[in-house]
Structure formats: C-alpha cells, structure tokens
Design a protein around this motif. Structure first.
Motif, PDB file in Angstrom:
ATOM      1  N   LEU A  76      -0.719  10.664  -0.324  1.00 48.93           N
ATOM      2  CA  LEU A  76      -0.741  11.441   0.918  1.00 48.93           C
ATOM      3  C   LEU A  76       0.565  12.226   1.075  1.00 48.93           C
ATOM      4  N   ALA A  77       1.686  11.569   0.758  1.00 54.66           N
ATOM      5  CA  ALA A  77       2.985  12.229   0.866  1.00 54.66           C
ATOM      6  C   ALA A  77       3.108  13.360  -0.146  1.00 54.66           C
ATOM      7  N   ALA A  78       2.577  13.164  -1.351  1.00 50.29           N
ATOM      8  CA  ALA A  78       2.617  14.214  -2.373  1.00 50.29           C
ATOM      9  C   ALA A  78       1.814  15.429  -1.935  1.00 50.29           C
ATOM     10  N   GLY A  79       0.715  15.201  -1.225  1.00 49.09           N
ATOM     11  CA  GLY A  79      -0.083  16.314  -0.731  1.00 49.09           C
ATOM     12  C   GLY A  79       0.677  17.179   0.249  1.00 49.09           C
ATOM     13  N   LEU A  80       1.623  16.588   0.966  1.00 46.12           N
ATOM     14  CA  LEU A  80       2.441  17.342   1.919  1.00 46.12           C
ATOM     15  C   LEU A  80       3.631  18.020   1.248  1.00 46.12           C
ATOM     16  N   ALA A  81       4.341  17.265   0.413  1.00 44.46           N
ATOM     17  CA  ALA A  81       5.637  17.728  -0.092  1.00 44.46           C
ATOM     18  C   ALA A  81       5.574  18.362  -1.461  1.00 44.46           C
ATOM     19  N   GLY A  82       4.482  18.156  -2.215  1.00 43.26           N
ATOM     20  CA  GLY A  82       4.441  18.633  -3.583  1.00 43.26           C
ATOM     21  C   GLY A  82       5.338  17.773  -4.464  1.00 43.26           C
ATOM     22  N   PRO A  83       5.877  18.313  -5.550  1.00 45.38           N
ATOM     23  CA  PRO A  83       6.763  17.519  -6.412  1.00 45.38           C
ATOM     24  C   PRO A  83       7.983  16.965  -5.673  1.00 45.38           C
ATOM     25  N   ALA A  84       8.351  17.611  -4.551  1.00 51.71           N
ATOM     26  CA  ALA A  84       9.498  17.154  -3.767  1.00 51.71           C
ATOM     27  C   ALA A  84       9.199  15.855  -3.022  1.00 51.71           C
ATOM     28  N   VAL A  85       8.030  15.257  -3.254  1.00 57.29           N
ATOM     29  CA  VAL A  85       7.755  13.930  -2.699  1.00 57.29           C
ATOM     30  C   VAL A  85       8.832  12.942  -3.155  1.00 57.29           C
ATOM     31  N   ILE A  86       9.422  13.202  -4.315  1.00 57.90           N
ATOM     32  CA  ILE A  86      10.519  12.362  -4.816  1.00 57.90           C
ATOM     33  C   ILE A  86      11.672  12.382  -3.817  1.00 57.90           C
ATOM     34  N   LEU A  87      11.989  13.576  -3.309  1.00 62.11           N
ATOM     35  CA  LEU A  87      13.045  13.722  -2.312  1.00 62.11           C
ATOM     36  C   LEU A  87      12.643  13.038  -1.003  1.00 62.11           C
ATOM     37  N   SER A  88      11.353  13.115  -0.652  1.00 65.32           N
ATOM     38  CA  SER A  88      10.855  12.463   0.560  1.00 65.32           C
ATOM     39  C   SER A  88      11.056  10.949   0.496  1.00 65.32           C
ATOM     40  N   VAL A  89      10.786  10.379  -0.675  1.00 66.66           N
ATOM     41  CA  VAL A  89      10.950   8.936  -0.870  1.00 66.66           C
ATOM     42  C   VAL A  89      12.418   8.544  -0.681  1.00 66.66           C
ATOM     43  N   ILE A  90      13.330   9.379  -1.178  1.00 72.07           N
ATOM     44  CA  ILE A  90      14.764   9.100  -1.039  1.00 72.07           C
ATOM     45  C   ILE A  90      15.198   9.226   0.424  1.00 72.07           C
ATOM     46  N   ILE A  91      14.756  10.283   1.093  1.00 70.71           N
ATOM     47  CA  ILE A  91      15.135  10.503   2.497  1.00 70.71           C
ATOM     48  C   ILE A  91      14.660   9.348   3.373  1.00 70.71           C
ATOM     49  N   SER A  92      13.417   8.912   3.186  1.00 65.90           N
ATOM     50  CA  SER A  92      12.894   7.825   4.017  1.00 65.90           C
ATOM     51  C   SER A  92      13.622   6.521   3.729  1.00 65.90           C
ATOM     52  N   GLY A  93      14.032   6.302   2.469  1.00 66.97           N
ATOM     53  CA  GLY A  93      14.786   5.109   2.127  1.00 66.97           C
ATOM     54  C   GLY A  93      16.164   5.107   2.775  1.00 66.97           C
ATOM     55  N   VAL A  94      16.827   6.272   2.780  1.00 68.27           N
ATOM     56  CA  VAL A  94      18.133   6.385   3.441  1.00 68.27           C
ATOM     57  C   VAL A  94      17.986   6.146   4.939  1.00 68.27           C
ATOM     58  N   SER A  95      16.935   6.699   5.543  1.00 68.76           N
ATOM     59  CA  SER A  95      16.686   6.488   6.971  1.00 68.76           C
ATOM     60  C   SER A  95      16.478   5.012   7.278  1.00 68.76           C
ATOM     61  N   ALA A  96      15.709   4.326   6.438  1.00 71.44           N
ATOM     62  CA  ALA A  96      15.463   2.899   6.651  1.00 71.44           C
ATOM     63  C   ALA A  96      16.751   2.092   6.541  1.00 71.44           C
ATOM     64  N   THR A  97      17.696   2.589   5.738  1.00 70.17           N
ATOM     65  CA  THR A  97      18.952   1.865   5.538  1.00 70.17           C
ATOM     66  C   THR A  97      19.731   1.719   6.841  1.00 70.17           C
ATOM     67  N   PHE A  98      19.705   2.736   7.711  1.00 68.31           N
ATOM     68  CA  PHE A  98      20.441   2.645   8.974  1.00 68.31           C
ATOM     69  C   PHE A  98      19.959   1.459   9.804  1.00 68.31           C
TER      70      PHE A  98
ATOM     71  N   ALA B 277       0.818  -1.216   0.000  1.00 71.00           N
ATOM     72  CA  ALA B 277       0.000   0.000   0.000  1.00 71.00           C
ATOM     73  C   ALA B 277       0.851   1.266   0.000  1.00 71.00           C
ATOM     74  N   GLY B 278       2.111   1.165   0.432  1.00 66.83           N
ATOM     75  CA  GLY B 278       2.961   2.349   0.495  1.00 66.83           C
ATOM     76  C   GLY B 278       3.049   3.075  -0.822  1.00 66.83           C
ATOM     77  N   ILE B 279       3.403   2.366  -1.875  1.00 63.39           N
ATOM     78  CA  ILE B 279       3.559   3.017  -3.171  1.00 63.39           C
ATOM     79  C   ILE B 279       2.211   3.206  -3.862  1.00 63.39           C
ATOM     80  N   PHE B 280       1.266   2.332  -3.622  1.00 70.59           N
ATOM     81  CA  PHE B 280      -0.017   2.425  -4.328  1.00 70.59           C
ATOM     82  C   PHE B 280      -0.996   3.407  -3.682  1.00 70.59           C
ATOM     83  N   VAL B 281      -0.797   3.742  -2.395  1.00 67.37           N
ATOM     84  CA  VAL B 281      -1.732   4.629  -1.694  1.00 67.37           C
ATOM     85  C   VAL B 281      -1.017   5.793  -1.009  1.00 67.37           C
ATOM     86  N   VAL B 282       0.000   5.484  -0.168  1.00 66.41           N
ATOM     87  CA  VAL B 282       0.631   6.502   0.674  1.00 66.41           C
ATOM     88  C   VAL B 282       1.360   7.561  -0.150  1.00 66.41           C
ATOM     89  N   ILE B 283       1.788   7.207  -1.359  1.00 65.02           N
ATOM     90  CA  ILE B 283       2.482   8.183  -2.196  1.00 65.02           C
ATOM     91  C   ILE B 283       1.614   9.411  -2.451  1.00 65.02           C
TER      92      ILE B 283
END
Length: 435
Positions: A38-60, A30-36
């Motif tokens: 909701l995240a776009a509504g917050l970040a605008g086109p920079a949702v792309i950057l949000s996806v990268i930041i959360s992925g880097v955070s998960a990497t730790f 559901a993350g990519i099919f739905v939550v994207i």
C-alpha cells in the motif's frame, strides 16, 4: 491506589533477550508483509525513504517509553504512566484505548494467520485457523510468562530468518531500473506513505506492559525497546529495497501479498509465506500477553473487577486477565469485519502515544529518576513524539476520529460508573457489618 506492600505482583523472570523478542514479536507482522504494498502504491520506489522516515518518527516516542519504562517498571505500560504522572482517569482512558487497539490488532493478525493457513491447506477454513491460533496462544500465556517468551523467541527467530533469507538471496536479483523515477508523485505522497507505514512499528510499547516481569528493568527496558525498534527498522528497509528492486513498486502495489509476490521471483515464496504465518502467530501471542497485563494493572487499582489481578502462585501469570483477553479477541475475530476497524486500531494506539509523551515531559516535574535523552535539559523527543503522533492520528479521517472519541467516552463512563458502583457496595458492607 493500593499500597505496594500487599498488592498482587508478577515474577521478574524475563531476560533482555526475552524482552527484545517480545518487541520483535509485536512489531514484525502485517506491516512488512502487507502494508509495504500500500505504501509503495503511494510513494513509488521512494517507499524506502518512507520506511526510514516512519522509523525515525517512531524513535521519538520510543525514547519516551524508554524513560518511562525505566522510571516506572510496573505492569500496564501506558496505563501505569498516565495513572501515575497525569491523572488516574487519564491513565484509565489510555489503558482502555491501548487495549481496544491491540484487541483489534490481535484479532486481525489471527484472521491473517487463518487466511495464510488456508492458502497453504485449502481444506482449512480461515476462521477455524484463527480460532485455533487464539486458543493456542491463550493457553501458552496462561502456562507462564517464561514459556510464552520461549515460544515467542523461537517464532521470532523463524520469521526474522525468513526475511533475512529473502534479503540475502534477493539482493543479487535487483534490477536498478526499478529505482528510476524515484519519486513519481513528488515528496508529499512519500510523507503520506510514511504515516501509513508508521503503524508497522507500533508494537514496541508492548515491552513496557511486561515491565514487572523483566529482570533489571531500569537497564533492560530501554535497551529492549531500542534494539527491537532498530532491528525491525533494518529489516524493513532492506526488505523494501530488495522487494522494489526485484519486481518494481507497481507489482508490490497491486498485490495483496507483496513480499510473497517478490519472493516468487526468487523461488522462495513458501519460505516467505511460512515467515508470514510465524509473524501473525507472534503478533497474536504478544497481543494477548500485553492486553492481559493492562487488565491486571487496572484490576490491581480496582478500576475493573479485582479478580483480574489474581496471580496463582504455581503459574505466576494473571490467568483471568489472559482468559478475558483471549475471549474478547476470539469474539471479535468471529463476529465482525475487522478490516474496517484497522484505522481505529491506529487512532487508539497513536492517541496513547500522544499522552505517553506528555507523561514523559512530566517525569522531571514528578522528581522521578530518568534516562537522559534530553537536549540541553529539554525532552525534545517527547515534544516531537507527541506532535507527530497527534498529526498522524488526526490524519486518519473524521469517521475514525469520531469512533475513537466515542470509545474514549465509553471509557470515561465505565470509570465513573464502576467507581460509583464499587464505592456504594463497599459503603453498604461497612454499614451492615456487626459491631
């Protein structure tokens, strides 16, 4: 803890490909099919950057799971790490919280499957679709880990293919003007959206719950966790770029099925809807798979009924643990409004991530073999993973935190009550046996 010589064991039969597929099955849902949206509504086109930041955070945190999975390749994942490296009570609470979150997640995924099915076949009741899915994945899990992994491999290939087709076809229809005013509300909402989208990555620890069934776990568990995480991240970023480029972030934010909305522009909406069905199927399948291994590990340590650790020789799976997982998920899907429990899922999983990172910090003191992800001997990834997981868990609101603390209190109450009950029973049997 019971001795390892006579305790129930699971068969090592899952390859690196199977393990990666379990991770992808758990992550891409559901993350990519739905939550994207909701995240776009917050970040605008920079949702792309949000996806990268959360992925880097998960990497730790993923690096901590790599170390722990290679050092303690036993069924149960976070439960076993806390039990072995921190304290048995802490391990039990971690297992309880992880299972709670994943039962809710699996039940939510099954209902999402029902709604997608009903949209394709209006005569199907969504809850009937959810029931049929849960019964199906429970049966597949009972029949064997290798069969479950094989079914999951096919389903994962299908949903990954659907996203790849969307990206490859959609990239030629991108409108550059949709990326203008990249951060319409500034950088802080981008971080908030990253915190929200982080939950699209939280499936990777499910690989660690299967550790006892993975061939060559010291090598394959770290490889599988990182491969699953980075493949998901690449798919998420490319899908976000194409979705925003096709219809703009406003259309994504206003849609309950944002990727399907973007796919409609390309004429491939049925393919994306099929991908969403496959995604919710595999999330439910791997959810039962993961929960049952935690129940199995708890039972083996005699912290829940020992029957749950039973592994019939012919099947090689913890049948009673699987049936319990399916029954709990089915009950929740039929009886509650799960949408209100989504934040509790996030809190529960993030809480276990905080303690998992602490367990990784304690690996060196425990003198156990470990992968070297340290910086000058300091496990920086574990400290960062613990900090970020704590911040994200506390950002979910007071009501969610209080509900999570109540659930933790229930875990502690069960732990001591069950120990007291079974200890008294064993004492009674010992004193009443004939000499």
């Amino acid at each position: 803890m019971s001795s390892h010589g006579s305790e129930p064991r699971l068969r090592r039969q899952l390859s690196l490909l199977d393990a990666v597929s379990v991770g992808l099955g758990a992550i891409i849902g559901a993350g990519i099919f739905v939550v994207i949206g909701l995240a776009a509504g917050l970040a605008g086109p920079a949702v792309i950057l949000s996806v990268i930041i959360s992925g880097v955070s998960a990497t730790f945190t993923a690096l901590s799971f790599c170390e722990l999975g290679a050092s303690i390749p036993r069924a149960g994942g976070v439960y076993e790490y806390g039990h072995t490296l921190i304290h048995p009570l802490v391990g039990f609470v971690m297992g309880w919280m992880w299972v709670s979150g994943n039962i809710i997640l699996g039940a939510t995924a099954s209902l999402s499957f029902g709604f997608y099915l009903a949209s394709a076949f209006p005569w199907v009741d969504p809850k009937l679709g959810a029931v049929l899915l849960i019964l199906s994945v429970t049966l597949v899990n009972v029949l064997g880990a290798k069969l479950s992994a094989g079914v999951n491999n096919v389903i994962v290939a299908g949903k990954v293919l659907a996203l790849m087709v969307f990206v490859l076809v959609g990239i030629f229809g991108i409108n550059p003007s949709h990326f203008q005013n990249f951060m319409p509300r500034g950088f802080l909402p981008v971080l908030t959206a990253a915190g929200l989208f982080y939950f699209a990555y939280i499936g990777f620890p499910r690989i660690s719950t299967m550790a006892e069934e993975i061939v060559n776990p010291e090598e394959n568990i770290p490889k599988a966790i990182l491969l699953a995480l980075y493949i998901s991240m690449a798919l998420y970023v490319s899908t976000a770029v194409v979705a925003v480029g096709l219809v703009g972030y406003e259309s994504l934010a206003s849609s309950t099925a944002p990727i399907a909305t973007a796919a409609e522009r390309l004429g491939v909406k049925p393919l994306v809807e099929a991908g969403a069905l496959l995604a919710t199927f595999s999330v439910t399948l791997t959810s039962v798979m993961g929960q049952s291994r935690v129940f199995f590990a708890m039972a083996r340590n005699r912290e829940v009924p020992y029957k749950l650790a039973s592994v019939p020789e012919r099947l090689g799976t913890p049948v009673y643990s699987i049936l319990l997982s399916g029954a709990l998920m089915l009950t929740l899907a039929l009886s509650m409004d799960i949408s209100g429990l989504a934040s509790l899922t996030s809190f529960s999983v993030l809480f276990t991530h905080v303690l998992t990172n602490i367990a990784a910090i304690r690996l060196r003191a425990a003198g156990r073999p470990r992968k070297s992800y340290s910086l000058r001997g300091v496990p920086v990834h574990a400290y960062l993973g613990a900090f970020l997981s704590l911040v994200l868990s506390l950002s979910l609101g007071l009501a969610t935190v209080m509900a999570g603390l109540l659930n933790m209190a229930l875990a502690v109450a069960w732990y001591y009550s069950y120990k007291l009950l079974t200890g008294s029973r064993r004492h009674h049997l010992a004193t009443t046996e004939p000499a």
